[in-house]
Write a protein that holds these residues in place. Sequence first.
Motif, PDB file in Angstrom:
ATOM      1  N   VAL A  63       0.819  -1.204   0.000  1.00 22.67           N
ATOM      2  CA  VAL A  63       0.000   0.000   0.000  1.00 22.67           C
ATOM      3  C   VAL A  63       0.859   1.263   0.000  1.00 22.67           C
ATOM      4  CG1 VAL A  63      -0.221   0.178   2.533  1.00 22.67           C
ATOM      5  CG2 VAL A  63      -2.019   1.109   1.042  1.00 22.67           C
ATOM      6  N   ILE A  64       2.022   1.227   0.630  1.00 22.58           N
ATOM      7  CA  ILE A  64       2.918   2.392   0.613  1.00 22.58           C
ATOM      8  C   ILE A  64       3.573   2.538  -0.754  1.00 22.58           C
ATOM      9  CG2 ILE A  64       4.984   3.427   1.623  1.00 22.58           C
ATOM     10  CD1 ILE A  64       2.483   3.589   3.366  1.00 22.58           C
ATOM     11  N   LYS A  65       3.917   1.413  -1.394  1.00 18.99           N
ATOM     12  CA  LYS A  65       4.404   1.486  -2.772  1.00 18.99           C
ATOM     13  C   LYS A  65       3.377   2.166  -3.666  1.00 18.99           C
ATOM     14  CE  LYS A  65       7.520  -2.525  -3.033  1.00 18.99           C
ATOM     15  NZ  LYS A  65       7.759  -3.825  -3.703  1.00 18.99           N
ATOM     16  N   ASP A  66       2.121   1.768  -3.498  1.00 24.99           N
ATOM     17  CA  ASP A  66       1.051   2.371  -4.293  1.00 24.99           C
ATOM     18  C   ASP A  66       0.918   3.860  -3.993  1.00 24.99           C
ATOM     19  OD1 ASP A  66       0.516  -0.114  -5.385  1.00 24.99           O
ATOM     20  OD2 ASP A  66      -1.181  -0.539  -4.051  1.00 24.99           O
ATOM     21  N   LEU A  67       1.002   4.214  -2.715  1.00 28.25           N
ATOM     22  CA  LEU A  67       0.872   5.619  -2.318  1.00 28.25           C
ATOM     23  C   LEU A  67       2.022   6.467  -2.865  1.00 28.25           C
ATOM     24  CD1 LEU A  67      -0.418   5.517   1.373  1.00 28.25           C
ATOM     25  CD2 LEU A  67      -1.407   6.842  -0.509  1.00 28.25           C
ATOM     26  N   ILE A  68       3.246   5.961  -2.756  1.00 29.82           N
ATOM     27  CA  ILE A  68       4.405   6.715  -3.240  1.00 29.82           C
ATOM     28  C   ILE A  68       4.289   6.941  -4.747  1.00 29.82           C
ATOM     29  CG2 ILE A  68       6.898   6.626  -3.618  1.00 29.82           C
ATOM     30  CD1 ILE A  68       7.123   5.171  -0.913  1.00 29.82           C
ATOM     31  N   ALA A  69       3.933   5.888  -5.489  1.00 26.97           N
ATOM     32  CA  ALA A  69       3.784   6.013  -6.946  1.00 26.97           C
ATOM     33  C   ALA A  69       2.686   7.014  -7.293  1.00 26.97           C
ATOM     34  CB  ALA A  69       3.486   4.649  -7.559  1.00 26.97           C
ATOM     35  N   TYR A  70       1.593   6.950  -6.566  1.00 26.93           N
ATOM     36  CA  TYR A  70       0.462   7.859  -6.798  1.00 26.93           C
ATOM     37  C   TYR A  70       0.870   9.304  -6.518  1.00 26.93           C
ATOM     38  CZ  TYR A  70      -4.125  10.040  -5.736  1.00 26.93           C
ATOM     39  OH  TYR A  70      -5.221  10.864  -5.675  1.00 26.93           O
ATOM     40  N   LEU A  71       1.489   9.536  -5.365  1.00 26.50           N
ATOM     41  CA  LEU A  71       1.870  10.897  -4.989  1.00 26.50           C
ATOM     42  C   LEU A  71       2.929  11.458  -5.937  1.00 26.50           C
ATOM     43  CD1 LEU A  71       2.006  10.329  -1.128  1.00 26.50           C
ATOM     44  CD2 LEU A  71       0.295  11.683  -2.364  1.00 26.50           C
ATOM     45  N   GLN A  72       3.873  10.611  -6.356  1.00 29.04           N
ATOM     46  CA  GLN A  72       4.896  11.061  -7.289  1.00 29.04           C
ATOM     47  C   GLN A  72       4.285  11.432  -8.634  1.00 29.04           C
ATOM     48  OE1 GLN A  72       6.513   9.822 -10.227  1.00 29.04           O
ATOM     49  NE2 GLN A  72       8.102  11.398 -10.127  1.00 29.04           N
ATOM     50  N   ARG A  73       3.344  10.625  -9.080  1.00 31.78           N
ATOM     51  CA  ARG A  73       2.673  10.887 -10.354  1.00 31.78           C
ATOM     52  C   ARG A  73       1.866  12.190 -10.293  1.00 31.78           C
ATOM     53  NH1 ARG A  73       0.673   6.380 -10.504  1.00 31.78           N
ATOM     54  NH2 ARG A  73      -1.479   6.735  -9.849  1.00 31.78           N
ATOM     55  N   LYS A  74       1.137  12.380  -9.204  1.00 29.53           N
ATOM     56  CA  LYS A  74       0.331  13.593  -9.068  1.00 29.53           C
ATOM     57  C   LYS A  74       1.208  14.838  -8.930  1.00 29.53           C
ATOM     58  CE  LYS A  74      -3.600  11.450  -9.211  1.00 29.53           C
ATOM     59  NZ  LYS A  74      -4.478  11.576 -10.399  1.00 29.53           N
ATOM     60  N   ALA A  75       2.286  14.722  -8.159  1.00 30.00           N
ATOM     61  CA  ALA A  75       3.183  15.866  -7.982  1.00 30.00           C
ATOM     62  C   ALA A  75       3.858  16.238  -9.301  1.00 30.00           C
ATOM     63  CB  ALA A  75       4.228  15.563  -6.911  1.00 30.00           C
ATOM     64  N   SER A  76       4.169  15.246 -10.125  1.00 29.62           N
ATOM     65  CA  SER A  76       4.825  15.509 -11.409  1.00 29.62           C
ATOM     66  C   SER A  76       3.917  16.257 -12.367  1.00 29.62           C
ATOM     67  CB  SER A  76       5.267  14.190 -12.049  1.00 29.62           C
ATOM     68  OG  SER A  76       6.237  13.535 -11.249  1.00 29.62           O
ATOM     69  N   ALA A  77       2.601  16.173 -12.140  1.00 29.01           N
ATOM     70  CA  ALA A  77       1.648  16.828 -13.026  1.00 29.01           C
ATOM     71  C   ALA A  77       1.405  18.289 -12.661  1.00 29.01           C
ATOM     72  CB  ALA A  77       0.325  16.063 -13.018  1.00 29.01           C
ATOM     73  N   ASN A  78       2.006  18.756 -11.550  1.00 31.20           N
ATOM     74  CA  ASN A  78       1.827  20.134 -11.103  1.00 31.20           C
ATOM     75  C   ASN A  78       3.208  20.741 -10.863  1.00 31.20           C
ATOM     76  OD1 ASN A  78       1.344  22.546  -9.737  1.00 31.20           O
ATOM     77  ND2 ASN A  78      -0.348  21.723  -8.513  1.00 31.20           N
ATOM     78  N   SER A  79       3.572  21.744 -11.654  1.00 32.34           N
ATOM     79  CA  SER A  79       4.913  22.325 -11.548  1.00 32.34           C
ATOM     80  C   SER A  79       5.181  22.914 -10.170  1.00 32.34           C
ATOM     81  CB  SER A  79       5.100  23.407 -12.620  1.00 32.34           C
ATOM     82  OG  SER A  79       4.136  24.434 -12.475  1.00 32.34           O
ATOM     83  N   SER A  80       4.132  23.329  -9.476  1.00 31.39           N
ATOM     84  CA  SER A  80       4.299  23.872  -8.125  1.00 31.39           C
ATOM     85  C   SER A  80       4.810  22.812  -7.153  1.00 31.39           C
ATOM     86  CB  SER A  80       2.975  24.437  -7.605  1.00 31.39           C
ATOM     87  OG  SER A  80       2.518  25.501  -8.408  1.00 31.39           O
ATOM     88  N   LEU A  81       4.602  21.548  -7.497  1.00 33.00           N
ATOM     89  CA  LEU A  81       4.993  20.441  -6.619  1.00 33.00           C
ATOM     90  C   LEU A  81       6.268  19.744  -7.097  1.00 33.00           C
ATOM     91  CD1 LEU A  81       1.436  18.947  -6.058  1.00 33.00           C
ATOM     92  CD2 LEU A  81       2.825  20.105  -4.336  1.00 33.00           C
ATOM     93  N   ALA A  82       7.043  20.412  -7.941  1.00 37.46           N
ATOM     94  CA  ALA A  82       8.263  19.811  -8.492  1.00 37.46           C
ATOM     95  C   ALA A  82       9.238  19.325  -7.415  1.00 37.46           C
ATOM     96  CB  ALA A  82       8.952  20.798  -9.441  1.00 37.46           C
ATOM     97  N   PRO A  83       9.465  20.092  -6.323  1.00 41.72           N
ATOM     98  CA  PRO A  83      10.377  19.580  -5.282  1.00 41.72           C
ATOM     99  C   PRO A  83       9.901  18.270  -4.669  1.00 41.72           C
ATOM    100  CG  PRO A  83      10.028  21.936  -5.014  1.00 41.72           C
ATOM    101  CD  PRO A  83       9.029  21.471  -6.029  1.00 41.72           C
ATOM    102  N   LEU A  84       8.595  18.118  -4.511  1.00 41.84           N
ATOM    103  CA  LEU A  84       8.042  16.875  -3.970  1.00 41.84           C
ATOM    104  C   LEU A  84       8.213  15.742  -4.966  1.00 41.84           C
ATOM    105  CD1 LEU A  84       6.421  15.190  -1.955  1.00 41.84           C
ATOM    106  CD2 LEU A  84       4.329  16.126  -2.982  1.00 41.84           C
TER     107      LEU A  84
END
Length: 290
Positions: free
Chosen positions: A110-131
């Motif tokens: 579930v953490i693997k899924d969460l990390i992949a999800y959060l990384q994917r979502k952050a990559s779609a928003n330039s404001s979240l580039a550091p994340l």
Amino acid sequence: MGKRKELKDNDVQMGGTDPRVDSDESDEDMDIVNVDFEWFDPQPIDFHGLKILLRQLFESDAQLFDMSAVADMILAQPLLGSTVKVDGNESDPYAFLTVLNLQEHKEKPVIKDLIAYLQRKASANSSLAPLAQLLSQTPVPPIGLILTERLINMPPEVVPPMYTMLMEEIAWAVQDKEPYTFSHYLLLSKTYEEVESKLDMEDSRPQKKKKKSGGKAEKFYFHPEDEVLEKHARCFGSIEYTHTHDDGHSDSKRAFQELGIRTKGSLMLFDADKLDGAINEMKEYVKASV
């Protein structure tokens, strides 16, 4: 059994409007029901209540994750985090706050899924580039994922004590050589935008006001304290949910008489040494708004 948490002298123990009373009903001519809120350690009896609040937090994307596994992880660290209850220890939590170490649990599905999800979502928003950059590292840094949710009409005064106790508990855990030394904290939350009601668009009555088109939609906070916390974040931004609702869904969540709402996810990344300052300002904000 979990031990009831003791509030410090500078914390607030208060009564408030019963969160079980529907918000629409409470706006009408009803007597205010005062209740006392109690803080507890997470414990097995909270499993189903935590799952309900987690599903509320993740909104339509909750179906992407094993929420039972997330609830189990929260319960596996009973000395870290809090629940807030109204009817004593045996009742369901109406609010909770905890933190999970993404690095420590990186091999759990579930953490693997969460990390992949959060990384994917952050990559779609330039404001979240550091994340996005942090989450793409191998292994992922020791990021503390803060999870917190409450019933919609719980008063914000329940929040500062939960954060105060969490920071104390993290400090105690670090002294005991437990894996809670974080480089960053990541807060997952929700915001919403007002949208023109589809029902009103189909209604030709001239007295209905139409929301002006064009321009950036105003952001509103489900958790009022998020507006203060954002000021201390290294980066923050909104994310679109993977599973979107049809156009009529906003009408089922009409926050105001003429407008529906569209929810979005919200991510805030904090340098670990900045969170205490953010919490202190948030406390003052909540105290002033009472």
